[in-house]
Design an enzyme around this catalytic site. Structure first.
Site, PDB file in Angstrom:
ATOM      1  N   THR A  70      28.998-114.550 -21.811  1.00 37.59           N
ATOM      2  CA  THR A  70      29.526-115.758 -21.171  1.00 37.59           C
ATOM      3  C   THR A  70      28.954-117.011 -21.823  1.00 37.59           C
ATOM      4  OG1 THR A  70      29.877-114.652 -19.042  1.00 37.59           O
ATOM      5  CG2 THR A  70      29.617-117.050 -19.011  1.00 37.59           C
ATOM      6  N   ALA A 195      27.115-107.558 -25.389  1.00 39.89           N
ATOM      7  CA  ALA A 195      26.595-106.228 -25.718  1.00 39.89           C
ATOM      8  C   ALA A 195      26.790-105.203 -24.607  1.00 39.89           C
ATOM      9  CB  ALA A 195      25.114-106.328 -26.073  1.00 39.89           C
ATOM     10  N   HIS A 196      26.730-105.630 -23.352  1.00 41.94           N
ATOM     11  CA  HIS A 196      26.823-104.622 -22.285  1.00 41.94           C
ATOM     12  C   HIS A 196      28.233-104.052 -22.153  1.00 41.94           C
ATOM     13  CE1 HIS A 196      28.186-108.120 -19.873  1.00 41.94           C
ATOM     14  NE2 HIS A 196      28.792-107.228 -19.125  1.00 41.94           N
ATOM     15  N   CYS A 322      42.532-108.023  -2.236  1.00 37.51           N
ATOM     16  CA  CYS A 322      41.685-107.545  -1.141  1.00 37.51           C
ATOM     17  C   CYS A 322      40.332-107.049  -1.635  1.00 37.51           C
ATOM     18  CB  CYS A 322      42.395-106.449  -0.366  1.00 37.51           C
ATOM     19  SG  CYS A 322      43.094-105.160  -1.397  1.00 37.51           S
TER      20      CYS A 322
END
Length: 492
Positions: A70, A195-196, A322
């Site tokens: 991010t 990376a994750h 939802c």
């Protein structure tokens, strides 16, 4: 437990685990120092940068590591826009970009910039020609993901990059989902990844800025990472991230793991519509990631479906309203115009056992059936376009009086909407308004209308999607005293 949510975060790759443990002993010192421990840490950091740059397809001195994917996106967007301020302040991005891009675009707009949103087709794919047509003399930056994180659709990055280069506009690519499977093609200018997403440890992102791309880092800077990412590098995590990316890329180059996961996803894409009535498989069937498939189940509450699958031993995710804190459908599904209720995203991590996929296919029909029964969906409606007026959860409906028809569906005579049924679903969350619509559609003659009153944002998306799936005509939306009135004409 079968973990099928690699698109959110992939399990730590075995190679990453080994590299992480080894580098904890060797890479703890400050790589900027000249003593032995610092030089050792610097060697590990440089080796990781070279490995990551090779996987990305750029030079090592063009790539920096960031604390997250991010932050890589935010730094890339802000730095590119700041450097192009004299050219223009218009940012273009697709309607299905990751929220990291959308949030950066909101900040840019709040600071006085402008932005344009590029529409996608029903598969979630941007038309390269439309991107080219949207480029103007004031365009400062274009953002386009290489592949979508929710439906797996690959974007025409190479074509868009060529158009951007011709217009002398930089292109930032969010490659978080696609990078493990191969380099991003084309003459892109900036690239961000996390990376994750590929089995590296969380807390590592990367940002590549190719030479010749004007870039002005924003915010406080220091001497590390070329001034583009401040702070002490997490060298063990960076080494583990680069090692896992290199390992996955080696498998992708042979085609073995990517081909194996693609076969498993093909199995899901083929079998789910056969096993579960009223399912829409979304995303491009050809231009897509090998490990990801998304489908939506009609008449199903997405949150209940995910809970039941979790109890059955499967971890999946969803873009249904939802299942979100905002109670609005996924912006990706909304942009595509597809069904959002009962949405399930399956993203298979490296090494997924085919037996787990087969067990998922065995469990899914039972789970969907149980959720539909709890919602009062008659069996006939769950498998065929028939209405059942009785049963639990019967819709509250009245024949529309001229006054009611005019309020809910517009002036009498406008499109022939007056005189049909009005279904009051105010205060009810999807899929209930859609279920109630399905129960009464058979009570009006062919050519007649049903007007659904709903104040749930998801109805704006799911009622037209239901009409597409059922061969009915969606007339449109009208203003109502509360919420909105959605008019459907019976065609079959």
């Amino acid at each position: 437990m079968s973990y099928f949510d690699a698109a959110s975060a992939a399990p730590l790759h075995p190679v990453a685990r080994e590299a992480l443990l080894a580098s904890l002993d060797e890479g703890w010192a400050d790589p900027a120092r000249l003593y032995r421990e610092g030089r050792r840490a610097r060697l590990l950091l440089d080796a990781a940068r070279e490995a990551a740059a090779e996987a990305v397809g750029c030079r090592p001195d063009e790539l920096v590591f960031t604390p997250s994917g991010t932050q890589a996106v935010h730094a890339g967007v802000s730095g590119a826009l700041a450097a192009r301020r004299r050219v223009g302040r218009r940012l273009l991005h697709s309607a299905v970009e990751h929220s990291a891009v959308l949030h950066a675009a909101e900040v840019h707009e709040a600071a006085g910039g402008t932005r344009g949103e590029l529409a996608v087709d029903r598969t979630g794919r941007v038309a390269a020609g439309e991107v080219g047509a949207a480029l103007g003399p004031d365009t400062a930056l274009v953002c386009l993901q290489s592949a979508n994180h929710e439906v797996g659709t690959e974007q025409p990055v190479e074509e868009v990059a060529a158009l951007c280069r011709e217009a002398d506009v930089p292109l930032l690519v969010d490659a978080a989902q696609s990078l493990p499977w191969g380099p991003v093609p084309g003459a892109w200018s900036l690239l961000a990844a996390s990376a994750h997403k590929w089995g590296g440890p969380p807390g590592v992102g990367l940002l590549a800025v190719r030479k010749g791309t004007r870039f002005a880092p924003q915010g406080p800077q220091d001497e590390r990472e070329s001034g583009r990412s401040a702070g002490f590098e997490n060298i063990p995590a960076v080494v583990a991230a680069a090692a896992s990316l290199r390992a996955l890329r080696a498998g992708a180059e042979t085609g073995d793991e990517a081909a194996r996961l693609r076969r498993l996803v093909d199995r899901i894409r083929e079998r789910v519509p056969q096993l579960v009535p009223d399912v829409e498989v979304v995303g491009d069937p050809v231009h897509r990631l090998p490990h990801l498939v998304t489908f939506s189940c009609l008449y199903v509450d997405g949150e209940a479906l995910l809970h039941e699958l979790d109890r059955a031993g499967f971890s999946v995710s969803s873009g249904s309203s939802c299942t979100s804190s905002t109670l609005t459908p996924s912006h990706v599904l909304r942009a595509m115009g597809v069904l959002s209720e009962g949405n399930v995203r399956v993203s298979l991590p490296y090494g997924t056992d085919g037996a787990d996929v087969e067990r998922f296919l065995e469990v899914l029909p039972q789970v969907v059936r149980a959720v539909r029964e709890r919602l009062g969906v008659p069996a006939a409606e769950a498998g065929a376009a028939r209405a059942a007026a009785d049963g639990a959860g019967q819709a509250a409906r009245v024949p529309a009086s001229p006054e009611t028809a005019e309020t809910a569906a517009g002036p009498a005579g406008s499109g022939g909407e007056s005189g049909g049924l009005v279904v009051d679903s105010l205060g009810k969350r999807c899929p209930i308004p859609v279920i109630e619509l399905a129960k009464v559609i058979g009570e009006v003659p062919v050519g007649g209308t049903v007007t659904v009153l709903s104040d749930d944002e998801a109805a704006r998306q799911d009622i037209p999607a239901w009409c597409t799936m059922r061969g009915q005509e969606y007339v449109g939306e009208r203003a109502a005293e509360r919420g909105a009135a959605y008019v459907v004409r019976r065609r079959a």
